[in-house]
Each structure stands twice: as structure tokens, then as C-alpha cells.
Enzyme design. Structure first.
Site, short mmCIF file in Angstrom:
data_model
loop_
_atom_site.label_atom_id
_atom_site.label_comp_id
_atom_site.label_asym_id
_atom_site.label_seq_id
_atom_site.Cartn_x
_atom_site.Cartn_y
_atom_site.Cartn_z
CG HIS A 63 -5.75 -1.86 -0.37
ND1 HIS A 63 -5.13 -1.48 -1.79
CD2 HIS A 63 -5.51 -0.76 0.99
CE1 HIS A 63 -4.34 -0.68 -0.91
NE2 HIS A 63 -3.96 -0.70 0.60
CB SER A 108 -0.88 0.02 1.42
OG SER A 108 -1.83 0.62 0.94
CG ASP A 119 -6.66 -2.68 -3.81
OD1 ASP A 119 -6.67 -1.37 -3.35
OD2 ASP A 119 -5.01 -2.79 -3.99
#
Length: 333
Positions: free
Chosen positions: A302, A107, A272
Site C-alpha cells: 500500500h 487508496s 496491503d
């Protein structure tokens, strides 16, 4: 052996193999955790770092970079780069081969890994990184309405999860990191996908790097896609924020020349809003001649790269990364 130390003043959690032939230098993986530049630390990824250390017989340096809003952009990047350079220069202190140092991040940590790889490549005083491993990386901030963002909102909804242009975490975290405070004008613009000026969208060559057709012409799911309106215009806000959002330390996708960057392992997930950030980055690297191993995980989401969940997708991702890293490390022997 797990210890806490500092690399040039940056806090690091260090994982070192105990059973190792001291005549053979170690490879090292520098890890940057996720959390939107606002939350997280090395402890949440303890199990992953330990397993990578044990299975690859490498040193893992998990970096506790400074977090927003107390430390706004580019503090996280500065810490990530400083720690990486320090290890490359001082690798012998840990019996590490400076030519076998890689970066890994998920991320926001994936964003840091990508940006650090670029700056290390440009520095003639340190060796290039062995590889960059990016797990659902955030690679740009100029388009929050890519097909994956639309798909995520359609399937998951805007009142839960991590919608990129909803009123949830992403808009808040981005403004806290970018500006060190909550900015309502920025927050509202993210929600309505109205961050940039119309002139920028129509004239800037940078818009080619977020070309929706790259996704639409691929095999990735786009059934929820609606072509965004080009009529929106926010010139006053854009003039105020563009220097931050266009900075490659914030948006590594916008780098002009991707040639010569280290090989990349890029993981994207089905559910995501940032899926397309990773796809677009992988596409640009490949077009520049960089070796790219891109894997898409159906059923992934995610945040799945979390050992506390211990989900099958996470285990598959970790196994795939370890296989890739082992191959890259052995290639240089």
C-alpha cells in the site's frame, strides 16, 4: 501543457496534450490522489499524471479535493463528484468527448473513484463514465479485520507500516475524515476491531458484503487468518457512528445494486491491509455483470503507486493501467 484551474470551484491541476489534432476530441482521465483523505495533493502524482497524458494522448484532471480534519466527510466526495460532473457537462470547453471520461484513484482516491462512479451512473443528466480505475481502494469501514489486515499485521507488525487495526495512521485518518476531529472512542474501537454492535453483525444483510469466505475460498494468501470473535459488542458507539460508516459515499462496497456501473480496472497488492477491500469490490461488480479487469501485484504494498519511489511494481502497475485505458478508449471509437 500543465495549468491550474477550477472545475465548479474545485481546484484542479490540468494536463493537456499539446500535439493533438483539434478535429478529434480527446478522452479525459479524472485523477483523485490518495492520502487517507487527510494528506496529499496533485503535485505528488505529477509524474504519473504527465505520463498518462503523454502516452494516452488524453487530458488528465488531477483534483485537489478538500482535506480533513478541516473539511470532514463528505467534503472530499462532494468535491470529487462536483469536479467530475462539471467536466462531463462542460467537456467541449476542453475539446473532450463527454462519453470518454474516466476516473482513476489510489487508496482514498480509489474510494472516491468508486463512489463517484456510482453517483454518476445514477444521474440521468450526465453520461456514464468510460471506466473506473481503482488502485488498492478503500471500499468499506465496517470490518477492519479482514484476512488481508490480519496478514499485514502478522508480516509487517503493528508498530510500523499501515496496519488497519493498529495505533498507526489508518485509525487516526479515518476518525479525522469521518468526524473532523480525533475521537478516542472510535480510535480504540478500530484498534480492537469493535466498531459495530453484535446485533448489526448478526442481523444486517450488509455483512454479506464483507464475507471472509470470499477471500478464504480464493487463491489469496490466508495462512495468518484467525476467525474473529463474534462476541464483541459496542452498541452505543455504533449507534453514534453508523450513519457515516454505512453511507455509500464512505463505503461504496455497501451499495445495494452494482448493476450498470462502468467497467473497472482494480489493482490490489500483496502487502496491503486494504487488499481485500479491492477483492470484495471486484467480486461484487463481477457478480452484477460489470466488466472487471482485476490484477494482483505480488510484492506490491500500500503506497507503492508513488512516482517518487519509481519501483518496478509501480512501473508495472502504470504500464498495465495505460494498456487497459488505451483499450477502453479505442473500444468507443
Amino acid at each position: 501543457m500543465v495549468t491550474y484551474t477550477k472545475f465548479d470551484g474545485v481546484h484542479v491541476q490540468l494536463f493537456q496534450p499539446i500535439l493533438h489534432d483539434n478535429d478529434e476530441k480527446l478522452a479525459a482521465v479524472i485523477y483523485f490522489h490518495g492520502g487517507g483523505f487527510v494528506t496529499g495533493d496533485s503535485d505528488i502524482m505529477f509524474a504519473s499524471s504527465r505520463r498518462i497524458c503523454e502516452e494516452l494522448n488524453v487530458m488528465v484532471a488531477s483534483v485537489n479535493y478538500r482535506l480533513a480534519p478541516q473539511h470532514k466527510f463528505p467534503a472530499a466526495f462532494e468535491d470529487a463528484l462536483k469536479a467530475t460532473k462539471w467536466l462531463l457537462v462542460n467537456a467541449n470547453q476542453y475539446n473532450v468527448d463527454p462519453n470518454k471520461v474516466a476516473v482513476l484513484g489510489d487508496s482514498s482516491g480509489g474510494s472516491l473513484s468508486a463512489a463517484v462512479s456510482q453517483f454518476i451512473k445514477d444521474d440521468p443528466n450526465v453520461p456514464n463514465l468510460l471506466f473506473q480505475a481503482l488502485i488498492y481502494p478503500i471500499t468499506q469501514q465496517i470490518d477492519v479485520n479482514l484476512p488481508s489486515a490480519q496478514q499485514y499485521q502478522a508480516i509487517i507488525g503493528s508498530d510500523r507500516g499501515l496496519c488497519r487495526h493498529s495505533h498507526h495512521d489508518i485509525a487516526i485518518y479515518t476518525t479525522l475524515y469521518a468526524f473532523g476531529e480525533f475521537r478516542k472512542d472510535f480510535y480504540e474501537a478500530v484498534k480492537t476491531n469493535n466498531l459495530t454492535s453484535r446485533e448489526f453483525r448478526e442481523t444486517s444483510h450488509l455483512m454479506q458484503y464483507v464475507d471472509h469466505d470470499v477471500i478464504l475460498n480464493s487463491t489469496f494468501q490466508t495462512e495468518y487468518y484467525t476467525k474473529p470473535s463474534m462476541e464483541s459488542d459496542n452498541p452505543e458507539l455504533w449507534n453514534d457512528i453508523k450513519d457515516v460508516l454505512l453511507d455509500v459515499r464512505m463505503s461504496p462496497l455497501l451499495r445495494e445494486d452494482m448493476g450498470g456501473l462502468p467497467p473497472a480496472w482494480i489493482a490490489t497488492c500483496e502487502f496491503d491491509p486494504y487488499r481485500d477491500d479491492g477483492i470484495l469490490y471486484a467480486n461484487r461488480l463481477a457478480n452484477a455483470g460489470v466488466q472487471v479487469n482485476s490484477i494482483h501485484y505480488e510484492g506490491g504494498f500500500h503506497g507503492v503507486w508513488m512516482p517518487v519511489f519509481n519501483l518496478d511494481v509501480y512501473q508495472k502497475m502504470l504500464k498495465d493501467f495505460i494498456i487497459y485505458a488505451h483499450e477502453q478508449i479505442n473500444l468507443t471509437q
